[in-house]
Scaffold this motif. Sequence first.
Motif, mmCIF file in Angstrom:
data_model
loop_
_atom_site.group_PDB
_atom_site.id
_atom_site.type_symbol
_atom_site.label_atom_id
_atom_site.label_comp_id
_atom_site.label_asym_id
_atom_site.label_seq_id
_atom_site.Cartn_x
_atom_site.Cartn_y
_atom_site.Cartn_z
ATOM 1 N N GLY A 13 0.795 -1.213 0.000
ATOM 2 C CA GLY A 13 0.000 0.000 0.000
ATOM 3 C C GLY A 13 0.830 1.266 0.000
ATOM 4 N N ALA A 14 2.062 1.178 -0.497
ATOM 5 C CA ALA A 14 2.947 2.348 -0.507
ATOM 6 C C ALA A 14 2.421 3.406 -1.475
ATOM 7 C CB ALA A 14 4.358 1.935 -0.901
ATOM 8 N N PRO A 15 2.398 4.665 -1.056
ATOM 9 C CA PRO A 15 1.887 5.725 -1.929
ATOM 10 C C PRO A 15 2.917 6.141 -2.977
ATOM 11 C CG PRO A 15 2.632 6.668 0.136
ATOM 12 C CD PRO A 15 2.786 5.172 0.276
ATOM 13 N N ARG B 104 -2.052 8.635 -4.130
ATOM 14 C CA ARG B 104 -1.188 9.742 -4.562
ATOM 15 C C ARG B 104 -1.066 10.747 -3.420
ATOM 16 N NH1 ARG B 104 0.902 9.944 -10.131
ATOM 17 N NH2 ARG B 104 -0.192 8.270 -11.236
ATOM 18 N N ILE B 105 0.177 11.152 -3.127
ATOM 19 C CA ILE B 105 0.410 12.142 -2.080
ATOM 20 C C ILE B 105 1.337 13.228 -2.609
ATOM 21 C CG2 ILE B 105 0.066 10.464 -0.220
ATOM 22 C CD1 ILE B 105 3.107 10.351 0.125
ATOM 23 N N ASP C 203 4.016 16.645 -8.655
ATOM 24 C CA ASP C 203 5.313 16.459 -7.984
ATOM 25 C C ASP C 203 6.081 15.252 -8.506
ATOM 26 O OD1 ASP C 203 4.926 18.628 -6.306
ATOM 27 O OD2 ASP C 203 3.957 17.431 -4.739
ATOM 28 N N ASP C 204 5.539 14.536 -9.467
ATOM 29 C CA ASP C 204 6.103 13.252 -9.864
ATOM 30 C C ASP C 204 7.379 13.407 -10.697
ATOM 31 O OD1 ASP C 204 6.187 10.515 -9.867
ATOM 32 O OD2 ASP C 204 4.323 10.224 -10.981
#
Length: 312
Positions: free
Chosen positions: A196-198, A261-262, A204-205
């Motif tokens: 579940g890693a964002p 997405r963060i 910002d990518d």
Amino acid sequence: MTLATARPAPMRHARSNSPKRALRLLIVGCGDVGMRVLRLLAGRWTVYALSSNPARSAELRDAGAIPLIGNLDRPQDLARLAGLADLVLHLAPPPGQGEVDRRSLNLIRALARSGKPHRLVYASTTGVYGDCGGAAFDETRPVRAATARAQRRVDAEQRLRLFGRQHGVAVTVLRIPGIYAWDREGGHPRERLARGAPVLCRDDDVYTNHIHADDLARACLLALLRGAPQRLLHVCDDADLLMGDYFDLAADLLQQPRPLRISRAEAITQMSPMQLSFMSESRRLSNRRLRTELRLKLRYPTPAEGLLAGRS
């Protein structure tokens, strides 16, 4: 001419090979990629595999290699390497600290003693460029390592290419981005999706580059056969993906939820320095030399073809 039966292009001042003797290859650091190279060769060459782990001897022998137990951090272990092989594939990582790769230094000192190889291929990293702001570029771009980890790679590249110039050895440096394969331990995005890693939001990518492990193994072998002296090569596929889009693609192919997405500000509070370092460098690599000089036809030109390959 096949990958496994082709012979290296002739070099000035190189030893001639007896037609009755198989080529001799030394693999230094025979992990996942090295094992894939062994499978491609299928016993057609004489292959020595240097490993610091005696417990791997049986595995290496079963794969078709002659195991040599030795540690790159111990120069006294490496004396037997002098004059052993026609070709060297250097896949071992640098030490975990400092800005100098003493492992590569110890290796070339051993190889320089006598009977130097015709060719040496070194597996480096595209991290030597640092952050490029999403620019697209080829191998002529100057390096700008932003971490000690990347600087150790720069040090290794420079030492190995100097060794090649001084001793008439064709040294090819492969600059490699993220390696993936379904059967590569820890090398598939499904593990990260399962945690579940964002990933970063689109604004910002960063652009990332990839290569399937099987295509990388084929590139390593072709570089041993065709690599030009002291040449730099990007070993990456044809994709042009933001990191988040790569993980979205994997999620869609696996029929799993896409990752959260963060923002970068949120990532700073949630991710380790190592994770953040990979999310702080954006670049798009040209693979023209890979296609035209090594003449590699990618089996998996984008992750869309490669991410599910080998799934049982």
